[in-house]
Enzyme design. Sequence first.
Site, PDB file in Angstrom:
ATOM      1  N   SER A 282       0.827  -1.212   0.000  1.00  0.00           N
ATOM      2  CA  SER A 282       0.000   0.000   0.000  1.00  0.00           C
ATOM      3  C   SER A 282       0.856   1.255   0.000  1.00  0.00           C
ATOM      4  O   SER A 282       2.019   1.247   0.415  1.00  0.00           O
ATOM      5  CB  SER A 282      -0.900   0.042   1.232  1.00  0.00           C
ATOM      6  OG  SER A 282      -1.767  -1.055   1.245  1.00  0.00           O
TER       7      SER A 282
HETATM    8  N1  SAH Z   1       0.656  -5.720   4.178  1.00  0.00           N
HETATM    9  C1  SAH Z   1       1.369  -5.981   2.945  1.00  0.00           C
HETATM   10  C2  SAH Z   1       0.533  -5.686   1.721  1.00  0.00           C
HETATM   11  C3  SAH Z   1      -0.115  -6.906   1.309  1.00  0.00           C
HETATM   12  S1  SAH Z   1      -1.148  -6.909  -0.119  1.00  0.00           S
HETATM   13  C4  SAH Z   1       2.700  -5.246   2.900  1.00  0.00           C
HETATM   14  O1  SAH Z   1       2.989  -4.472   3.824  1.00  0.00           O
HETATM   15  O2  SAH Z   1       3.447  -5.471   1.955  1.00  0.00           O
HETATM   16  C5  SAH Z   1      -2.341  -8.069   0.472  1.00  0.00           C
HETATM   17  C6  SAH Z   1      -1.831  -9.451   0.747  1.00  0.00           C
HETATM   18  O3  SAH Z   1      -2.928 -10.223   1.218  1.00  0.00           O
HETATM   19  C7  SAH Z   1      -1.282 -10.183  -0.465  1.00  0.00           C
HETATM   20  O4  SAH Z   1       0.036 -10.558  -0.208  1.00  0.00           O
HETATM   21  C8  SAH Z   1      -2.200 -11.408  -0.592  1.00  0.00           C
HETATM   22  O5  SAH Z   1      -1.515 -12.579  -1.022  1.00  0.00           O
HETATM   23  C9  SAH Z   1      -2.718 -11.558   0.825  1.00  0.00           C
HETATM   24  N2  SAH Z   1      -3.971 -12.311   0.986  1.00  0.00           N
HETATM   25  C10 SAH Z   1      -5.052 -12.379   0.164  1.00  0.00           C
HETATM   26  N3  SAH Z   1      -5.993 -13.184   0.703  1.00  0.00           N
HETATM   27  C11 SAH Z   1      -5.494 -13.642   1.880  1.00  0.00           C
HETATM   28  C12 SAH Z   1      -5.997 -14.520   2.887  1.00  0.00           C
HETATM   29  N4  SAH Z   1      -7.190 -15.117   2.799  1.00  0.00           N
HETATM   30  N5  SAH Z   1      -5.201 -14.758   3.967  1.00  0.00           N
HETATM   31  C13 SAH Z   1      -3.978 -14.180   4.091  1.00  0.00           C
HETATM   32  N6  SAH Z   1      -3.463 -13.355   3.159  1.00  0.00           N
HETATM   33  C14 SAH Z   1      -4.207 -13.089   2.065  1.00  0.00           C
END
Ligand code: SAH
Length: 235
Positions: free
Chosen positions: A82
Amino acid sequence: MRGIMAWGVLALMLAAGAPQSGTEAVRRGEMVRTQLIARGITQEKVLAAFRKVPRHLFVPPVYRQLAYADQPLPIGEGQTISQPYIVAYMTEVLAIKPGEKVLEIGTGSGYQAAILSEMEAGVYTVEINKSLSENALKLLREMGYQTIRLKTGDGYLGWPEHAPYDAILVTCSPSAIPEPLKEQLAEGGRMIIPVGEQHAVQYLVLLEKKNGKIRQKNVLPVRFVPMINGQGKNY
Ligand code: SAH
């Protein structure tokens, strides 16, 4: 005495390759001023975390130049980190106190987890994508974040073994708030979560559990990647 100290510090900085990290530190300072303070982020601890955590190491090398820009960035596997302001906003709104237990859903690059760790919280983070999860674990450990606990799995279910949590921060968007996450929130606990279909309007929703009851309000329109299940279907 002061002069000797200053030379000592300079020698140390040169030995550590300071010119480059200095540049990144300057960029972080600028990011904090123009993107966070300018938009109303005030908690000194949150600002300090953003000045400290090397965001450029959490993005693929081709995007490093943009690491401190006012935008989200790709982190591989079709996922994104983000925009700094959104990470800061979600961190600040949870008002995390030292020693609290925080659950993050969607580890991605590990950047948000590192920021949470700088709040002196006990951090638990769940990522469904194995390769992202493994990379984040390696990077966080290399950086010295030894206490962050990571798990590869479906974050819709939370991480019941360590519940309840004082704060839950979700970085992928389901179409409705997962019941298990509500249940794993401690009394007095807060949750921030983007809710909505992928191509519709999503809102960051702030929830609070008081006397066993959950109150919630929409705080900010946003766009996050979808929360998916083990078969890749959107929740
Ligand atoms: N917080 C992260 C941004 C992540 S983007 C950072 O600081 O870089 C959102 C993430 O959620 C992705 O990596 C995706 O693979 C994950 N995601 C999607 N569905 C999910 C689920 N059911 N459980 C855990 N992670 C999930």
